[in-house]
Design a protein around this motif. Structure first.
Motif, PDB file in Angstrom:
ATOM      1  N   LEU A 236       3.819   9.010   9.221  1.00  0.00           N
ATOM      2  CA  LEU A 236       4.669   8.478  10.373  1.00  0.00           C
ATOM      3  C   LEU A 236       6.118   9.281   9.957  1.00  0.00           C
ATOM      4  O   LEU A 236       6.791   9.661  11.106  1.00  0.00           O
ATOM      5  N   LEU A 237       6.479   9.087   8.840  1.00  0.00           N
ATOM      6  CA  LEU A 237       7.961   9.487   8.591  1.00  0.00           C
ATOM      7  C   LEU A 237       8.162  10.947   8.455  1.00  0.00           C
ATOM      8  O   LEU A 237       9.234  11.428   8.265  1.00  0.00           O
ATOM      9  N   SER A 238       6.890  11.635   8.571  1.00  0.00           N
ATOM     10  CA  SER A 238       6.886  13.200   8.621  1.00  0.00           C
ATOM     11  C   SER A 238       7.061  13.737  10.016  1.00  0.00           C
ATOM     12  O   SER A 238       7.327  14.819  10.265  1.00  0.00           O
ATOM     13  N   ARG A 239       7.091  12.937  11.135  1.00  0.00           N
ATOM     14  CA  ARG A 239       7.155  13.304  12.547  1.00  0.00           C
ATOM     15  C   ARG A 239       8.702  13.536  12.640  1.00  0.00           C
ATOM     16  O   ARG A 239       9.599  13.170  11.876  1.00  0.00           O
ATOM     17  N   PRO A 240       8.736  14.413  13.761  1.00  0.00           N
ATOM     18  CA  PRO A 240      10.044  15.014  14.096  1.00  0.00           C
ATOM     19  C   PRO A 240      11.064  13.994  14.558  1.00  0.00           C
ATOM     20  O   PRO A 240      12.179  13.765  14.182  1.00  0.00           O
ATOM     21  N   ARG A 241      10.535  12.957  15.236  1.00  0.00           N
ATOM     22  CA  ARG A 241      11.244  11.813  15.718  1.00  0.00           C
ATOM     23  C   ARG A 241      10.323  10.375  15.170  1.00  0.00           C
ATOM     24  O   ARG A 241       9.483   9.876  15.857  1.00  0.00           O
ATOM     25  N   ARG A 242      10.518  10.182  13.918  1.00  0.00           N
ATOM     26  CA  ARG A 242      10.053   9.201  13.250  1.00  0.00           C
ATOM     27  C   ARG A 242      10.321   7.802  13.832  1.00  0.00           C
ATOM     28  O   ARG A 242      11.354   7.597  14.153  1.00  0.00           O
ATOM     29  N   PRO A 243       9.430   6.723  13.597  1.00  0.00           N
ATOM     30  CA  PRO A 243       9.757   5.603  13.982  1.00  0.00           C
ATOM     31  C   PRO A 243      10.846   4.989  13.203  1.00  0.00           C
ATOM     32  O   PRO A 243      11.371   5.338  11.958  1.00  0.00           O
ATOM     33  N   THR A 244      11.831   3.963  13.638  1.00  0.00           N
ATOM     34  CA  THR A 244      12.793   3.292  13.042  1.00  0.00           C
ATOM     35  C   THR A 244      12.511   2.111  12.608  1.00  0.00           C
ATOM     36  O   THR A 244      13.222   1.553  11.871  1.00  0.00           O
ATOM     37  N   ALA A 245      11.079   1.633  12.988  1.00  0.00           N
ATOM     38  CA  ALA A 245      10.777   0.480  12.370  1.00  0.00           C
ATOM     39  C   ALA A 245       9.098   0.391  12.257  1.00  0.00           C
ATOM     40  O   ALA A 245       8.527   1.000  13.137  1.00  0.00           O
ATOM     41  N   ILE A 246       8.591  -0.190  10.970  1.00  0.00           N
ATOM     42  CA  ILE A 246       7.056  -0.112  10.822  1.00  0.00           C
ATOM     43  C   ILE A 246       6.873  -1.584  10.473  1.00  0.00           C
ATOM     44  O   ILE A 246       7.444  -2.078   9.479  1.00  0.00           O
ATOM     45  N   VAL A 247       5.601  -2.176  11.159  1.00  0.00           N
ATOM     46  CA  VAL A 247       4.913  -3.406  10.946  1.00  0.00           C
ATOM     47  C   VAL A 247       3.819  -3.022  10.125  1.00  0.00           C
ATOM     48  O   VAL A 247       3.002  -2.295  10.514  1.00  0.00           O
ATOM     49  N   TYR A 248       3.592  -3.624   8.938  1.00  0.00           N
ATOM     50  CA  TYR A 248       2.398  -3.490   8.315  1.00  0.00           C
ATOM     51  C   TYR A 248       1.417  -4.618   8.341  1.00  0.00           C
ATOM     52  O   TYR A 248       1.954  -5.774   8.256  1.00  0.00           O
ATOM     53  N   ASP A 249       0.097  -4.495   8.475  1.00  0.00           N
ATOM     54  CA  ASP A 249      -0.722  -5.759   8.471  1.00  0.00           C
ATOM     55  C   ASP A 249      -1.128  -6.305   7.319  1.00  0.00           C
ATOM     56  O   ASP A 249      -1.756  -7.154   7.204  1.00  0.00           O
ATOM     57  N   SER A 250      -0.518  -5.974   6.216  1.00  0.00           N
ATOM     58  CA  SER A 250      -0.446  -6.560   5.171  1.00  0.00           C
ATOM     59  C   SER A 250       0.756  -6.424   3.932  1.00  0.00           C
ATOM     60  O   SER A 250       1.354  -5.458   4.189  1.00  0.00           O
ATOM     61  N   ASP A 251       0.795  -7.438   3.158  1.00  0.00           N
ATOM     62  CA  ASP A 251       2.252  -7.231   2.223  1.00  0.00           C
ATOM     63  C   ASP A 251       2.009  -6.085   1.218  1.00  0.00           C
ATOM     64  O   ASP A 251       2.829  -5.389   0.951  1.00  0.00           O
ATOM     65  N   VAL A 252       0.492  -5.875   0.759  1.00  0.00           N
ATOM     66  CA  VAL A 252       0.236  -4.844  -0.259  1.00  0.00           C
ATOM     67  C   VAL A 252       0.602  -3.453   0.496  1.00  0.00           C
ATOM     68  O   VAL A 252       1.351  -2.526  -0.088  1.00  0.00           O
ATOM     69  N   MET A 253       0.114  -3.303   1.746  1.00  0.00           N
ATOM     70  CA  MET A 253       0.566  -2.059   2.462  1.00  0.00           C
ATOM     71  C   MET A 253       2.130  -2.022   2.962  1.00  0.00           C
ATOM     72  O   MET A 253       2.617  -0.533   2.668  1.00  0.00           O
ATOM     73  N   ALA A 254       2.804  -2.930   2.942  1.00  0.00           N
ATOM     74  CA  ALA A 254       4.387  -2.957   3.212  1.00  0.00           C
ATOM     75  C   ALA A 254       4.968  -2.527   2.087  1.00  0.00           C
ATOM     76  O   ALA A 254       5.956  -1.704   2.042  1.00  0.00           O
ATOM     77  N   LEU A 255       4.327  -3.002   0.811  1.00  0.00           N
ATOM     78  CA  LEU A 255       5.222  -2.722  -0.226  1.00  0.00           C
ATOM     79  C   LEU A 255       4.911  -1.138  -0.581  1.00  0.00           C
ATOM     80  O   LEU A 255       5.798  -0.383  -1.155  1.00  0.00           O
ATOM     81  N   ALA A 256       3.663  -0.549  -0.380  1.00  0.00           N
ATOM     82  CA  ALA A 256       3.188   0.751  -0.495  1.00  0.00           C
ATOM     83  C   ALA A 256       4.284   1.706   0.578  1.00  0.00           C
ATOM     84  O   ALA A 256       4.661   2.739   0.072  1.00  0.00           O
ATOM     85  N   GLY A 257       4.255   1.116   1.676  1.00  0.00           N
ATOM     86  CA  GLY A 257       5.301   1.983   2.471  1.00  0.00           C
ATOM     87  C   GLY A 257       6.710   1.899   2.183  1.00  0.00           C
ATOM     88  O   GLY A 257       7.387   2.863   2.206  1.00  0.00           O
ATOM     89  N   LEU A 258       7.230   0.802   1.525  1.00  0.00           N
ATOM     90  CA  LEU A 258       8.536   0.926   0.946  1.00  0.00           C
ATOM     91  C   LEU A 258       8.654   2.125  -0.205  1.00  0.00           C
ATOM     92  O   LEU A 258       9.814   2.655  -0.162  1.00  0.00           O
ATOM     93  N   GLY A 259       7.521   2.102  -0.931  1.00  0.00           N
ATOM     94  CA  GLY A 259       7.583   3.014  -1.913  1.00  0.00           C
ATOM     95  C   GLY A 259       7.555   4.614  -1.555  1.00  0.00           C
ATOM     96  O   GLY A 259       8.293   5.267  -1.861  1.00  0.00           O
ATOM     97  N   VAL A 260       6.933   4.811  -0.304  1.00  0.00           N
ATOM     98  CA  VAL A 260       7.000   6.030   0.065  1.00  0.00           C
ATOM     99  C   VAL A 260       8.368   6.413   1.039  1.00  0.00           C
ATOM    100  O   VAL A 260       8.643   7.444   0.836  1.00  0.00           O
TER     101      VAL A 260
END
Length: 343
Positions: A236-260
């Motif tokens: 998602l963050l590699s897209r030319p026009r990436r999202p400005t907000a991401i909602v994650y279906d779990s806390d574990v994935m949100a933490l992984a997304g924060l790391g990315v």
């Protein structure tokens, strides 16, 4: 080791099988000294009554079954399931009822366990999780005739009781909040698409996007693991026009997304807002702390236990219980989008 039987006890004590049966079931017909000796030998041999035989006598198993068809490695890191199981067991333990937990490879194996445990009277009831869009387990549990409660809803679980929260309403509250901050490109790193709660969250985002006239609203299904959550975020963050907000279906994935985001040099929340669907200690101790949909998952599990015990006590009773909708707790991971992102 072979399971000890009444015959084994009778041979050890030197009495008839009938005498052993009388003693173990507290019935008259055997002297007190002999009864005490039989009970002592039964204890030494670690004898337990067979569940099927006990059921024929009308006795309960004093246990509830929970069979989960998910990778154990994924479940092991999810705070949601840990809290849910703790609350469920606490609620059952209050009535001296045990929880029999089994993790299996797939839904077919799960359904086979339902059939085996029901026919052997291993449990007095089942708790079913991860309700699917067209769920074959509903019919299996109905045919088994054992009381069952589905975690999930609303509706579409046949004659079975249910306990559920409004996933759609919760997702709508997040989308409305992010849109109010000014976000027009919102992504959703979702769970397994076969799950009904995943579908309800995905549809909620899609429906609200039209009403709010968002520029983009996309859902990316995953298996709930940190690795797939990270991979989805990276894409998602590699897209030319990436999202400005991401909602994650779990806390574990949100933490992984924060790391990315940190790995890719995307600042949170200056360049990206992050929201987790589940709240836990992980979202609270992250830096920045992650905004999340919060609920008392332990209490949720206890309520599930209460409904389970009610329908065991009153066969034929059907309950459909809606619990409190998760509420958004705003922390440091969400903010209005930067001016450069609006162009």
């Amino acid at each position: 080791m072979r399971r000890p039987t009444i015959t084994d006890i009778a041979q050890r004590v030197g009495v008839s099988k009938g005498a052993v049966s009388f003693a173990l079931n507290g019935r008259p017909g055997v002297g007190e000294a002999t009864r005490a000796r039989i009970l002592q030998v039964a204890k030494e041999m670690n004898w337990r009554p067979h569940s099927a035989a006990r059921a024929l006598g009308g006795a309960r198993a004093e246990a509830v079954g929970l069979v989960i068809a998910r990778p154990a490695s994924t479940l092991g890191v999810e705070p949601f399931f840990a809290q849910l199981l703790s609350g469920l067991q606490a609620g059952l333990s209050a009535q001296s009822v045990a929880l029999h937990l089994l993790i299996v490879e797939d839904v077919e194996a799960e359904m086979e366990v339902y059939r085996e445990w029901a026919s052997a009277h291993r449990v007095d009831g089942f708790v079913m999780v991860d309700l699917k869009v067209r769920d074959p387990r509903i019919e299996v549990l109905e045919e088994a005739g054992t009381p069952a409660v589905v975690l999930g809803g609303p509706g579409r679980h046949g004659s079975l009781s249910s306990v559920w929260a409004d996933d759609r309403g919760a997702m709508l509250s997040v989308v409305d909040y992010l849109a109010a901050l000014g976000h027009r490109r919102i992504a959703h790193v979702a769970g397994l698409p076969a799950f009904r709660h995943t579908q309800r969250r995905m549809r909620a985002l899609h429906d609200r996007a039209g009403r709010l006239d968002l520029e983009e609203a996309v859902s990316v299904p995953t298996d709930f693991s940190d690795s797939e959550g990270a991979a989805a975020t990276r894409a998602l963050l590699s897209r030319p026009r990436r999202p400005t907000a991401i909602v994650y279906d779990s806390d574990v994935m949100a933490l992984a997304g924060l790391g990315v985001a940190g790995e890719m040099g995307v600042k949170v929340p200056d360049e990206l807002s992050i929201v987790a669907f589940d709240d836990s200690v992980l979202t609270r101790i992250a830096h920045p702390a992650i905004s999340a949909l919060s609920r008392d998952t332990f209490a949720f599990g206890k309520q599930l236990a209460e409904v389970m015990l009610e329908i065991i006590a009153e066969p034929g009773l059907r309950r459909d219980v809606k619990t409190a909708t998760p509420r958004l707790v705003v922390r440091e991971s969400t903010a209005p989008p930067g001016a450069w992102q609006e162009n």
